[in-house]
Design a protein around this motif. Structure first.
Motif, short mmCIF file in Angstrom:
data_model
loop_
_atom_site.label_atom_id
_atom_site.label_comp_id
_atom_site.label_asym_id
_atom_site.label_seq_id
_atom_site.Cartn_x
_atom_site.Cartn_y
_atom_site.Cartn_z
N LEU A 77 0.83 -1.21 0.00
CA LEU A 77 0.00 0.00 0.00
C LEU A 77 0.87 1.26 0.00
O LEU A 77 0.65 2.18 -0.79
N PHE A 78 1.90 1.31 0.86
CA PHE A 78 2.78 2.48 0.92
C PHE A 78 3.56 2.65 -0.38
O PHE A 78 3.79 3.77 -0.84
N GLU A 79 3.95 1.52 -0.99
CA GLU A 79 4.65 1.56 -2.28
C GLU A 79 3.78 2.23 -3.34
O GLU A 79 4.22 3.11 -4.09
N ARG A 80 2.52 1.79 -3.40
CA ARG A 80 1.58 2.34 -4.40
C ARG A 80 1.30 3.82 -4.14
O ARG A 80 1.24 4.62 -5.07
N LEU A 81 1.12 4.18 -2.86
CA LEU A 81 0.89 5.59 -2.52
C LEU A 81 2.08 6.46 -2.91
O LEU A 81 1.91 7.58 -3.40
N ASN A 82 3.31 5.95 -2.70
CA ASN A 82 4.51 6.70 -3.10
C ASN A 82 4.55 6.90 -4.61
O ASN A 82 4.91 7.98 -5.10
N GLU A 83 4.15 5.88 -5.38
CA GLU A 83 4.11 6.01 -6.84
C GLU A 83 3.13 7.10 -7.26
O GLU A 83 3.42 7.95 -8.11
N ILE A 84 1.94 7.06 -6.65
CA ILE A 84 0.88 8.03 -7.00
C ILE A 84 1.34 9.45 -6.66
O ILE A 84 1.18 10.37 -7.46
N LEU A 140 3.12 14.80 -8.15
CA LEU A 140 4.08 15.87 -7.90
C LEU A 140 4.74 16.33 -9.20
O LEU A 140 4.91 17.52 -9.43
N GLU A 141 5.08 15.37 -10.06
CA GLU A 141 5.66 15.72 -11.35
C GLU A 141 4.69 16.54 -12.19
O GLU A 141 5.07 17.54 -12.81
N GLU A 142 3.41 16.15 -12.20
CA GLU A 142 2.39 16.91 -12.94
C GLU A 142 2.24 18.31 -12.37
O GLU A 142 2.17 19.30 -13.12
N ALA A 143 2.21 18.41 -11.04
CA ALA A 143 2.07 19.72 -10.40
C ALA A 143 3.27 20.62 -10.72
O ALA A 143 3.11 21.81 -10.97
N LYS A 144 4.47 20.03 -10.74
CA LYS A 144 5.66 20.81 -11.08
C LYS A 144 5.56 21.36 -12.49
O LYS A 144 5.91 22.50 -12.76
#
Length: 148
Positions: free
Chosen positions: A19-26, A31-35
């Motif tokens: 779950l934490f792995e998937r959340l980190n990916e999302i 973050l890349e899109e927001a940047k």
């Protein structure tokens, strides 16, 4: 194995890591899109108009005289005519006579005002009549619809 399968098999530690792995990916993706959006907002391209593009290039002001390079008009017969290089006074209340700018005399201004008043008298009446006819028609339509 999927997250749900891990929970069903009661392997909660692995499910938590998954779950934490998937959340980190999302979050990294978002973050890349927001940047990208922030960068686009900061470095917005602005087109700057130069001095010649801002002002009307058709009218050249030379001291107290304006030279109007070209205008499209209709003559008395309704034919489209292009007027070229017309010299006008750049100062209100003055006219060009010969090669100099001279003040328009008060008598001439009053005569022009009187003629304009006479010509606008009929035009104003016609415009008022037209608006009254239109109002009457719209009121008739409203009453037929039952609005008033």
């Amino acid at each position: 194995m999927t997250f749900i399968e891990l929970i069903i098999e009661n392997r909660l530690d692995e499910a938590k890591e998954k779950l934490f792995e998937r959340l980190n990916e999302i979050t990294t993706k978002r973050l890349e899109e927001a940047k990208r959006y922030v960068q686009a907002d900061i470095f917005e391209e602005v087109e700057e108009l130069d001095e010649a593009a801002k002002r009307n290039t058709n009218i050249i002001k030379m001291g107290r005289i304006k030279k109007i390079r070209r205008r499209v008009r209709r003559n008395k017969k309704g034919k489209i005519v292009v007027q070229k290089n017309v010299r006008r006074s750049g100062v209100k209340g003055y006219r060009i006579s010969g090669n100099t700018v001279k003040r328009i005399p008060a008598t001439e201004r009053l005569r022009k005002a009187r003629l304009l008043k006479r010509s606008w008298k009929t035009t104003r009446r016609a415009k008022l009549r037209r608006s009254m006819v239109k109002r009457k028609m719209s009121m008739r339509r409203r009453s037929s619809l039952g609005l008033r």
